[in-house]
Write a protein that holds these residues in place. Structure first.
Motif, mmCIF file in Angstrom:
data_model
loop_
_atom_site.group_PDB
_atom_site.id
_atom_site.type_symbol
_atom_site.label_atom_id
_atom_site.label_comp_id
_atom_site.label_asym_id
_atom_site.label_seq_id
_atom_site.Cartn_x
_atom_site.Cartn_y
_atom_site.Cartn_z
ATOM 1 N N GLY A 112 0.751 -1.279 -0.149
ATOM 2 C CA GLY A 112 -0.195 0.065 0.239
ATOM 3 C C GLY A 112 0.821 1.239 -0.131
ATOM 4 N N LEU A 113 0.337 2.402 -0.217
ATOM 5 C CA LEU A 113 0.921 3.610 -0.273
ATOM 6 C C LEU A 113 1.076 4.265 1.029
ATOM 7 N N SER A 114 2.246 4.690 1.440
ATOM 8 C CA SER A 114 2.706 5.558 2.499
ATOM 9 C C SER A 114 2.111 6.928 2.455
ATOM 10 N N THR A 115 2.144 7.563 3.745
ATOM 11 C CA THR A 115 1.545 8.859 3.863
ATOM 12 C C THR A 115 2.118 9.864 2.814
ATOM 13 N N ALA A 116 3.242 9.880 2.621
ATOM 14 C CA ALA A 116 4.216 10.668 1.729
ATOM 15 C C ALA A 116 3.841 10.460 0.278
ATOM 16 N N GLU A 117 3.792 9.142 -0.026
ATOM 17 C CA GLU A 117 3.307 8.691 -1.494
ATOM 18 C C GLU A 117 1.901 9.009 -1.777
ATOM 19 N N MET A 118 1.196 8.907 -0.684
ATOM 20 C CA MET A 118 -0.391 9.489 -0.968
ATOM 21 C C MET A 118 -0.301 10.919 -1.276
ATOM 22 N N ASN A 119 0.322 11.746 -0.561
ATOM 23 C CA ASN A 119 0.358 13.092 -0.848
ATOM 24 C C ASN A 119 0.958 13.464 -2.215
ATOM 25 N N ALA A 120 2.133 12.698 -2.710
ATOM 26 C CA ALA A 120 2.395 12.911 -4.105
ATOM 27 C C ALA A 120 1.521 12.511 -5.078
ATOM 28 N N VAL A 121 0.748 11.389 -4.858
ATOM 29 C CA VAL A 121 -0.201 10.788 -5.738
ATOM 30 C C VAL A 121 -1.236 11.920 -5.793
ATOM 31 N N GLU A 122 -1.893 12.187 -4.851
ATOM 32 C CA GLU A 122 -2.929 13.197 -4.763
ATOM 33 C C GLU A 122 -2.565 14.451 -5.557
ATOM 34 N N ALA A 123 -1.050 14.985 -5.218
ATOM 35 C CA ALA A 123 -0.847 16.213 -5.927
ATOM 36 C C ALA A 123 -0.547 15.904 -7.401
ATOM 37 N N ILE A 124 -0.344 14.886 -7.758
ATOM 38 C CA ILE A 124 -0.462 14.493 -9.267
ATOM 39 C C ILE A 124 -1.752 14.642 -9.636
ATOM 40 N N HIS A 125 -2.596 13.976 -8.994
ATOM 41 C CA HIS A 125 -4.072 13.770 -9.453
ATOM 42 C C HIS A 125 -4.607 15.170 -9.758
ATOM 43 N N ARG A 126 -4.052 16.042 -8.790
ATOM 44 C CA ARG A 126 -4.907 17.606 -8.861
ATOM 45 C C ARG A 126 -4.234 18.203 -10.104
ATOM 46 N N ALA A 127 -2.859 18.115 -10.141
ATOM 47 C CA ALA A 127 -2.367 18.700 -11.446
ATOM 48 C C ALA A 127 -2.997 18.220 -12.910
ATOM 49 N N VAL A 128 -3.074 17.030 -12.621
ATOM 50 C CA VAL A 128 -3.484 16.264 -14.028
ATOM 51 C C VAL A 128 -5.228 16.769 -14.217
ATOM 52 N N GLU A 129 -5.840 17.106 -13.010
ATOM 53 C CA GLU A 129 -7.360 17.480 -13.383
ATOM 54 C C GLU A 129 -7.367 18.791 -13.801
ATOM 55 N N PHE A 130 -6.251 19.694 -13.458
ATOM 56 C CA PHE A 130 -6.241 20.949 -13.799
ATOM 57 C C PHE A 130 -5.953 20.963 -15.281
ATOM 58 N N ASN A 131 -4.939 20.443 -15.784
ATOM 59 C CA ASN A 131 -4.272 20.215 -17.143
ATOM 60 C C ASN A 131 -4.007 18.658 -17.312
ATOM 61 N N PRO A 132 -4.767 17.967 -18.135
ATOM 62 C CA PRO A 132 -4.653 16.634 -18.560
ATOM 63 C C PRO A 132 -3.635 16.377 -19.533
ATOM 64 N N HIS A 133 -2.997 17.471 -20.351
ATOM 65 C CA HIS A 133 -2.269 17.428 -21.459
ATOM 66 C C HIS A 133 -0.820 17.503 -21.049
ATOM 67 N N VAL A 134 -0.498 17.838 -19.879
ATOM 68 C CA VAL A 134 1.078 18.062 -19.663
ATOM 69 C C VAL A 134 1.807 16.732 -19.741
#
Length: 539
Positions: free
Chosen positions: A348-370
């Protein structure tokens, strides 16, 4: 057994096959309708979700998506209520120099990197920033007011030289030192700053030449700014002049900082940007902080980058790909060097990995082309002078300058790739909904086609693929409906076909059963003893 099966098949009438296929078609159709409704509302397959949530833990799997789905409702959710113009075009904070970079690309490739629509927007910006209503009082500024409207680059450059020559002649004012003497003083007035800006942008063929012209523009622009600052409260005309002179001075200093960044003097560029932001803190429309973030990433000053993000990644401020993806890069940097998809799936994902994944999800939701450009799944082109936020033009502008920073962080692109595979499970569907940001604008594709050159294939919003179970139930429904129709139209022929298929199936099962029984009988007759154990294991 064959006799029993044949007796059972002979008792079945064509009406039975019609009822069977019709009932199967109806049930599969109802399942298809429910699956499609659930997918349109929640963006995932109901059968797949039940399988992952309930069956996978029973089989010993680890559910990694459950924790991903529990995103904390932070301040970004408030941005759903922002009234944002869907297709507002912004000036690219990292736009290149026309003469030193865009034109050199044209000389080498023969292609035009800028569209007419993009250059027309730049002409409107120049008229807004560099002109005012009182320009007709000064001949050089009057010439430059016409120059910014010219479409032909050579005509603009010629007009800039003419403005400098006129200003040179009119600035030599003869003032007698003593009325009775023949001694004269030649007093030089400051030259036209906007003329130097145009020449630095379009005539200079190298960044070094552009920097020299911008330094001359700084001398002229700084003098005009100080004089208009003293007279700004004397009337609306002077206020307009002061506002224009302020825009000119900020533009010059910013481009000088970008020249220093291009020429490798990154620390000097950072200092110039910080000083400019302190001197003019209210001019946030220029987005100077995005230039500062890129320069700090080049210096690998990640603590300073985090400090800038803490100031500008705010609820009340508009987001950008630079803000979102830089925040994701910093969080990915903390875990990317040791991240492994196999290990994460086991434990499973650790807390730091979860934060990183959520930040990437946030960025991809803003601009999915990057991610396509960062992962080099799509080739980059020169960024345009204007961008559309959340569009392909913004993705190109961001990746053009920040791809090297992602490559420099070990494992960051690997983490992005692993997260990119399952990103769109988290993004709301359909597009009318928004999760962390306001809904994704539908008109971005049309605007990006106007901003980007024709030889570039514009990226569109990645559509979610239909889940397997929707496709499966659709195929099953179609197949059973066709069987029901054929059985109703040709009952006898379909009955014969069904009996033949059942006979073939039963014959295969009977053959396997006979082979197995014969093998068991041979073993009993031969009485094959079990394999003896070795002396080592006996002891």
């Amino acid at each position: 057994m064959d006799y029993t099966v044949s007796m059972f098949l002979n008792t079945l009438t064509p009406k039975f096959y019609v009822a069977l296929t019709g009932t199967s078609s109806l049930i599969s159709g109802l399942i298809l309708i429910f699956e499609w409704w659930y997918f349109r509302k929640y963006g995932t397959s109901f059968i797949e979700q039940v399988s992952v949530s309930h069956l996978r833990p029973l089989l010993g799997g680890v559910d990694n998506n459950s924790s991903n789905n529990s995103n904390s409702s932070n301040g970004d959710s408030d941005s759903n209520r922002q009234s944002v113009s869907e297709c507002k075009v912004w000036r690219n904070p990292l736009n290149l120099f026309r003469g030193a970079e865009y034109n050199r690309y044209t000389w080498v490739t023969g292609r035009e990197p800028l569209t007419y629509y993009d250059m027309n927007l730049s002409a409107q910006d120049h008229q807004t920033f560099f002109t005012c209503d009182s320009d007709h009082l000064r001949p050089a500024d009057a010439i430059m007011q016409k120059a910014w409207r010219e479409r032909n680059p050579q005509a603009r450059i010629s007009a800039a030289h003419e403005a400098l020559e006129i200003n040179e002649i009119r600035s030599r004012v003869e003032v007698p030192l003593i009325a009775s003497s023949t001694i004269w003083e030649i007093k030089l007035l400051p030259k036209c700053a906007t003329a130097y800006i145009l020449l630095a942008e379009e005539e200079a063929t190298t960044i070094a030449e552009a920097e020299k012209l911008f330094k001359q523009a700084l001398k002229a622009g700084d003098g005009c700014y100080r004089r208009s600052q003293q007279l700004q409260h004397h009337g609306s005309q002077y206020e307009a002049q002061h506002r224009r002179d302020t825009n000119v001075l900020v533009y010059i200093k910013r481009r000088l900082a970008m020249c220093a960044r291009r020429l490798g003097r990154t620390r000097e560029a950072v200092k110039m940007m910080r000083d400019l932001m302190k001197e003019f803190p209210l001019l946030s429309m220029f987005n100077i902080h995005e230039n500062l973030l890129e320069a700090l990433l080049e210096l690998q000053a990640y603590a300073d980058v985090q400090a800038v993000l803490a100031k500008y990644d705010d609820i009340s401020l508009p987001k950008s790909a630079t803000i979102c993806y830089t925040a994701a890069l910093l969080k990915a940097r903390a875990v990317s060097d040791k991240f492994s998809p196999e290990a994460a799936s086991r434990r499973g994902l650790s807390t730091a990995e979860m934060n990183a994944v959520e930040a990437i999800h946030r960025a991809v939701e803003f601009n999915p082309h990057v991610p396509k450009y960062l992962l080099e799944m799509k080739s980059l082109i020169l960024p345009p002078e204007h961008i559309l936020k959340r569009g392909d033009s913004e993705a190109i502008a961001y990746a053009f300058f920040h791809l090297a920073h992602w490559k420099r962080v070990e494992g960051a692109l690997n983490l992005l790739h692993c997260t990119w595979e399952g990103t769109f499970r988290m993004i709301p569907y359909p597009l009318e909904k928004g999760h962390l940001f306001y809904p994704y604008p539908i008109c971005t594709e049309t605007a990006d086609r106007e901003l980007l050159p024709s030889f570039h294939e514009v990226s569109v919003y990645p559509k979610k693929e239909l889940p397997f179970f929707i496709l499966f139930t659709a195929g099953l429904c179609s197949f059973t409906a066709m069987l029901a129709l054929l059985t109703h139209q040709f009952p006898e022929l379909m009955g014969v076909f069904a009996k033949a298929m059942i006979d073939i199936f039963c014959s295969a099962e009977l053959r396997d059963w006979n082979c197995q029984s014969i093998f068991m009988r041979v073993e009993d007759e031969l009485e094959i003893p079990p394999a003896p154990q070795s002396q080592h294991f006996q002891n």
